[in-house]
Write a protein that holds these residues in place. Structure first.
Motif, PDB file in Angstrom:
ATOM      1  N   ASP A   1      -6.267   2.363   1.657  1.00 33.32           N
ATOM      2  CA  ASP A   1      -5.689   1.873   2.896  1.00 33.32           C
ATOM      3  C   ASP A   1      -6.815   1.425   3.816  1.00 33.32           C
ATOM      4  OD1 ASP A   1      -3.731   1.229   4.715  1.00 33.32           O
ATOM      5  OD2 ASP A   1      -3.199   3.287   5.214  1.00 33.32           O
ATOM      6  N   TRP A   2      -6.508   0.506   4.745  1.00 33.51           N
ATOM      7  CA  TRP A   2      -7.477   0.021   5.711  1.00 33.51           C
ATOM      8  C   TRP A   2      -6.709  -0.654   6.837  1.00 33.51           C
ATOM      9  CZ3 TRP A   2      -6.953  -1.693   0.733  1.00 33.51           C
ATOM     10  CH2 TRP A   2      -6.371  -2.953   0.554  1.00 33.51           C
ATOM     11  N   ASN A   3      -7.364  -0.795   7.976  1.00 28.71           N
ATOM     12  CA  ASN A   3      -6.733  -1.510   9.076  1.00 28.71           C
ATOM     13  C   ASN A   3      -7.148  -2.975   9.032  1.00 28.71           C
ATOM     14  OD1 ASN A   3      -9.358  -1.376  10.072  1.00 28.71           O
ATOM     15  ND2 ASN A   3      -8.795  -0.495  12.040  1.00 28.71           N
ATOM     16  N   GLU A   4      -6.638  -3.748   9.977  1.00 27.11           N
ATOM     17  CA  GLU A   4      -6.895  -5.187   9.986  1.00 27.11           C
ATOM     18  C   GLU A   4      -8.343  -5.537  10.288  1.00 27.11           C
ATOM     19  OE1 GLU A   4      -5.462  -6.370  14.444  1.00 27.11           O
ATOM     20  OE2 GLU A   4      -3.913  -5.735  13.036  1.00 27.11           O
ATOM     21  N   ARG A   5      -9.145  -4.587  10.753  1.00 21.71           N
ATOM     22  CA  ARG A   5     -10.549  -4.878  11.065  1.00 21.71           C
ATOM     23  C   ARG A   5     -11.375  -5.150   9.809  1.00 21.71           C
ATOM     24  NH1 ARG A   5      -7.965  -5.455  14.557  1.00 21.71           N
ATOM     25  NH2 ARG A   5      -7.854  -4.262  16.467  1.00 21.71           N
TER      26      ARG A   5
ATOM     27  N   GLU B   1      -5.551  -9.219  -0.084  1.00 19.42           N
ATOM     28  CA  GLU B   1      -5.321  -9.235  -1.528  1.00 19.42           C
ATOM     29  C   GLU B   1      -6.624  -9.016  -2.294  1.00 19.42           C
ATOM     30  OE1 GLU B   1      -4.197 -11.672   0.601  1.00 19.42           O
ATOM     31  OE2 GLU B   1      -2.137 -10.884   0.666  1.00 19.42           O
ATOM     32  N   ARG B   2      -7.694  -9.652  -1.843  1.00 24.27           N
ATOM     33  CA  ARG B   2      -9.003  -9.467  -2.492  1.00 24.27           C
ATOM     34  C   ARG B   2      -9.507  -8.037  -2.292  1.00 24.27           C
ATOM     35  NH1 ARG B   2     -12.602  -8.771  -5.672  1.00 24.27           N
ATOM     36  NH2 ARG B   2     -14.687  -9.651  -5.455  1.00 24.27           N
ATOM     37  N   ILE B   3      -9.353  -7.497  -1.074  1.00 17.62           N
ATOM     38  CA  ILE B   3      -9.799  -6.136  -0.792  1.00 17.62           C
ATOM     39  C   ILE B   3      -9.081  -5.132  -1.691  1.00 17.62           C
ATOM     40  CG2 ILE B   3      -9.807  -4.301   0.964  1.00 17.62           C
ATOM     41  CD1 ILE B   3     -10.338  -6.558   3.033  1.00 17.62           C
ATOM     42  N   GLU B   4      -7.785  -5.363  -1.965  1.00 16.41           N
ATOM     43  CA  GLU B   4      -7.029  -4.457  -2.830  1.00 16.41           C
ATOM     44  C   GLU B   4      -7.679  -4.311  -4.202  1.00 16.41           C
ATOM     45  OE1 GLU B   4      -2.918  -5.594  -3.085  1.00 16.41           O
ATOM     46  OE2 GLU B   4      -2.643  -5.379  -0.927  1.00 16.41           O
ATOM     47  N   SER B   5      -8.350  -5.354  -4.666  1.00 14.01           N
ATOM     48  CA  SER B   5      -8.959  -5.316  -6.003  1.00 14.01           C
ATOM     49  C   SER B   5     -10.416  -4.867  -5.985  1.00 14.01           C
ATOM     50  CB  SER B   5      -8.864  -6.704  -6.654  1.00 14.01           C
ATOM     51  OG  SER B   5      -9.711  -7.625  -5.987  1.00 14.01           O
TER      52      SER B   5
ATOM     53  N   MET C   1       0.826  -1.172   0.000  1.00 14.43           N
ATOM     54  CA  MET C   1       0.000   0.000   0.000  1.00 14.43           C
ATOM     55  C   MET C   1       0.872   1.238   0.000  1.00 14.43           C
ATOM     56  SD  MET C   1      -2.950  -0.985   2.640  1.00 14.43           S
ATOM     57  CE  MET C   1      -2.770  -2.694   3.062  1.00 14.43           C
ATOM     58  N   ARG C   2       0.395   2.277  -0.640  1.00 12.98           N
ATOM     59  CA  ARG C   2       1.196   3.488  -0.709  1.00 12.98           C
ATOM     60  C   ARG C   2       1.003   4.318   0.550  1.00 12.98           C
ATOM     61  NH1 ARG C   2      -1.576   8.239  -2.598  1.00 12.98           N
ATOM     62  NH2 ARG C   2      -3.746   7.750  -2.978  1.00 12.98           N
ATOM     63  N   SER C   3       2.017   5.080   0.856  1.00 15.99           N
ATOM     64  CA  SER C   3       1.925   5.980   2.005  1.00 15.99           C
ATOM     65  C   SER C   3       1.112   7.195   1.599  1.00 15.99           C
ATOM     66  CB  SER C   3       3.327   6.404   2.428  1.00 15.99           C
ATOM     67  OG  SER C   3       3.259   7.297   3.486  1.00 15.99           O
ATOM     68  N   ILE C   4       0.273   7.661   2.480  1.00  7.91           N
ATOM     69  CA  ILE C   4      -0.599   8.786   2.185  1.00  7.91           C
ATOM     70  C   ILE C   4      -0.245   9.918   3.133  1.00  7.91           C
ATOM     71  CG2 ILE C   4      -2.976   9.583   2.096  1.00  7.91           C
ATOM     72  CD1 ILE C   4      -3.714   6.616   1.671  1.00  7.91           C
ATOM     73  N   VAL C   5       0.226  11.025   2.565  1.00 10.03           N
ATOM     74  CA  VAL C   5       0.539  12.186   3.380  1.00 10.03           C
ATOM     75  C   VAL C   5      -0.592  13.175   3.184  1.00 10.03           C
ATOM     76  CG1 VAL C   5       2.165  14.042   3.828  1.00 10.03           C
ATOM     77  CG2 VAL C   5       2.994  11.798   3.115  1.00 10.03           C
ATOM     78  N   VAL C   6      -1.225  13.564   4.266  1.00  9.29           N
ATOM     79  CA  VAL C   6      -2.423  14.373   4.186  1.00  9.29           C
ATOM     80  C   VAL C   6      -2.143  15.767   4.731  1.00  9.29           C
ATOM     81  CG1 VAL C   6      -4.796  14.573   4.957  1.00  9.29           C
ATOM     82  CG2 VAL C   6      -3.839  12.340   4.458  1.00  9.29           C
TER      83      VAL C   6
END
Length: 170
Positions: free
Chosen positions: A80-84, A94-98, A1-6
């Motif tokens: 991006d997402w956490n483990e929840r 991997e499935r969520i990424e798509s 996952m890419r880093s996101i700077v906000v």
């Protein structure tokens, strides 16, 4: 996952402070460091990396909460997402990424989520569809942000209405 700077993140600061309230007491040092970063950001001194796959207090914060944390791009693609999210939805990372955000919803809930993506900052009640086809009621809150390249993002939290993530509704 890419880093996101906000930057700017002022609208999301209340969300971060709310998250700090649900952190176990043994992470007090992490909360103090996060508070210092928020204060530096508010003073205009720092940009904030708002990704959850980090080895610092914000990463620990994202994984310590019982709620789903997510970041979407302007089209609704998960950034991006956490483990929840994989725990609640039953899909692999991997499935969520798509997957697109709308892949998790059915019927009118999909329309509510689409409207939330289009408008940015919002609160939506919708049932998250799991890999097993179960529907888990959630309240989703989100705030519109921009990454370091100026691209629009939507970052938020999904909180289940049910006492545990394993209590699904059919």
């Amino acid at each position: 996952m890419r880093s996101i700077v906000v930057r700017p993140l002022l609208d999301a600061v209340p969300t971060v402070k709310l998250l700090a309230l649900v952190i176990p007491s043994d992470t007090g040092g992490a909360i103090a460091r996060l508070t210092a970063k928020i204060e530096r950001f508010e003073a205009g001194a720092d940009a904030v990396d708002f990704s959850s796959d980090r080895d610092d207090e914000l990463g620990a914060l994202a994984d310590a909460i019982d709620d789903v944390f997510y970041v979407l791009d302007a089209e609704g693609n998960r950034q991006d997402w956490n483990e929840r999210l994989p725990e609640r939805a039953g899909y692999s990372n991997e499935r969520i990424e798509s997957m697109h955000a709308l892949d998790f919803y059915e019927g009118p809930d999909g329309g509510s989520i689409q409207a939330a993506i289009e408008t940015g900052s919002t609160r939506v009640d919708a049932a998250l569809r799991t890999a097993d086809g179960d529907l888990v009621p959630h309240e989703f809150t989100a705030v519109a942000l921009r990454d370091s390249d100026g691209d629009a993002l939507l970052a938020g939290i999904g909180r289940s209405w049910l006492p545990t993530a394993r209590n699904h509704v059919r």
